[in-house]
Design an enzyme around this catalytic site. Structure first.
Site, PDB file in Angstrom:
ATOM      1  N   LYS A  52       0.943  -1.282  -0.081  1.00  0.00           N
ATOM      2  CA  LYS A  52      -0.011  -0.033  -0.070  1.00  0.00           C
ATOM      3  C   LYS A  52       1.006   1.257  -0.139  1.00  0.00           C
ATOM      4  CE  LYS A  52      -3.641  -2.406   2.288  1.00  0.00           C
ATOM      5  NZ  LYS A  52      -4.549  -2.922   3.348  1.00  0.00           N
ATOM      6  N   GLN A  96      -4.452  -1.190   9.692  1.00  0.00           N
ATOM      7  CA  GLN A  96      -4.465  -2.859   9.077  1.00  0.00           C
ATOM      8  C   GLN A  96      -5.156  -3.834  10.153  1.00  0.00           C
ATOM      9  OE1 GLN A  96      -3.326  -3.435   6.019  1.00  0.00           O
ATOM     10  NE2 GLN A  96      -4.330  -5.588   6.428  1.00  0.00           N
ATOM     11  N   ASP A 119     -11.115   2.734   4.535  1.00  0.00           N
ATOM     12  CA  ASP A 119     -11.635   1.343   4.306  1.00  0.00           C
ATOM     13  C   ASP A 119     -13.186   1.304   4.451  1.00  0.00           C
ATOM     14  OD1 ASP A 119      -9.842  -0.529   4.093  1.00  0.00           O
ATOM     15  OD2 ASP A 119      -9.273  -0.597   6.207  1.00  0.00           O
TER      16      ASP A 119
END
Ligand code: NAP
Length: 316
Positions: A52, A96, A119
């Site tokens: 990422k 994460q 997200d």
């Protein structure tokens, strides 16, 4: 015989579009920025975060990474998120998952400002997704919709079956398909006679976490099949069962001690479907591309909100 969908090529296409948007925004003085918080030593999480951060750099975006030890508590993560919430140079924040078991993941994810929640897991963004007004949508399901659209798959009026009802894949992708005028059935571990339900699908989305579970008896001839599963299989016997003597898979196993297998058995399903996403190289690359797209959207939203606040300030 169906065709494999090249997820990497589709992701590159999206990333090229995102890079142009980043350039345009940067010229106007706002360089989109993503902050990533990584807790613990999960090797897969480290790999995802590395990729990422690298993609941010490739696309000209700002990125910041905070790595915290495995024993970090909820109370220690919250101030890190808060610092990024207040940082005007950071437009997207990603924590994460999975988080270590002592951490209250819900509390951490809910502490991210909804407008920086790239997200799409914050309850405000989930609510907007249900209502069909979301801008920041969860990346993997959004990537699946992009795959369907960019392969020219007709959506309106067709039937989809989603196997899996998780908050991160199954439920959101079902909602997104419904908003595209698809008739959707959601299946799970208590669904009786799963293959016969799956065979009703023009579009079959599989997100179960069960290696090579879906075989040809799940597939209507000509269906489009999206395999979200990413499962590490380390039994050579099982690898032979799924892939025969495929030299690439055997080399992969020799090198790493495992190979990554989807939820769909490609050898059985490909001859019957029209399109299938491979694993790896199908849905995975799109997930990162959509994260980048979301960060740029978040930066645009925050700029627009800043302009509105500025105008309200003038009125006062
Ligand atoms: P999850 O939270 O474990 O949910 C799995 C779902 O599958 C559950 O709803 C479960 O039903 C259902 N299921 C499991 N076994 C079943 C069976 N035998 N019959 C019918 N339904 C069954 O999984 P997830 O987080 O959605 O992830 C699914 C897979 O996608 C995993 O392999 C994951 O690694 C992968 N993934 C990939 C990406 C990517 O970017 N490529 C992103 C996210 C996830 P119940 O609810 O009844 O238990």
């Amino acid at each position: 015989m169906g065709n494999l969908i090249d997820g990497k090529a589709l992701a590159q296409e999206i990333q090229a579009e995102v890079a142009q948007q980043v350039q345009r925004m940067t010229e106007t003085g706002i360089r989109p920025g993503l902050a990533v918080v990584l807790v613990g030593n999960n090797p897969a999480s480290h790999m995802y975060v590395r990729s990422k951060v690298k993609t941010c750099e490739t696309l000209g975006m700002r990125s910041e990474k905070v790595e915290l030890p495995a024993e970090t508590t909820t109370g220690e993560i919250l101030p890190v998120v808060e610092r990024f919430n207040r940082n005007a140079d950071i437009h997207g924040i990603l924590v994460q998952v999975p988080l270590p078991s002592q951490v209250n993941a819900r509390e951490v994810l809910d502490s991210i400002l909804p407008e920086k929640d790239v997200d799409g897991f914050h309850p405000v963004n989930v609510g907007r997704l249900v209502a069909g007004t979301a801008t920041l949508k969860p990346c993997t399901p959004a990537g699946i919709i992009e795959i369907l659209k960019r392969t020219g798959t007709q959506l309106r009026g067709r039937r989809a079956v989603v196997i899996g009802r998780s908050d991160i894949v199954g439920k959101p992708v079902a909602l997104m398909l419904m908003h595209e005028d698809v008739t959707v059935t959601i299946c799970h571990s208590k669904t009786p006679d799963l293959p016969s339900v799956a065979r009703e699908a023009d579009i079959l989305i599989v997100a179960m976490g069960r290696p090579a579970f879906v075989s040809d008896d799940f597939v209507k001839p000509g269906a489009v099949v999206i395999d979200v599963g990413t499962n590490r299989v380390d039994s050579l016997e099982r690898i032979h069962e799924i892939y025969g003597n495929d030299p690439q898979r055997l080399a992969d196993y020799q090198k790493k001690g495992y190979t990554v297998v989807g939820d769909v058995n490609p050898g059985k399903v490909l001859p019957k479907c029209s399109l299938l996403t491979p694993v790896p190289g199908g849905v995975g690359p799109l997930t990162i591309a959509m994260l980048m797209a979301n960060t740029v959207k978040a930066a645009e939203l925050q700029r627009a909100a800043g302009q509105v606040r500025g105008r309200l300030g003038d009125i006062k």
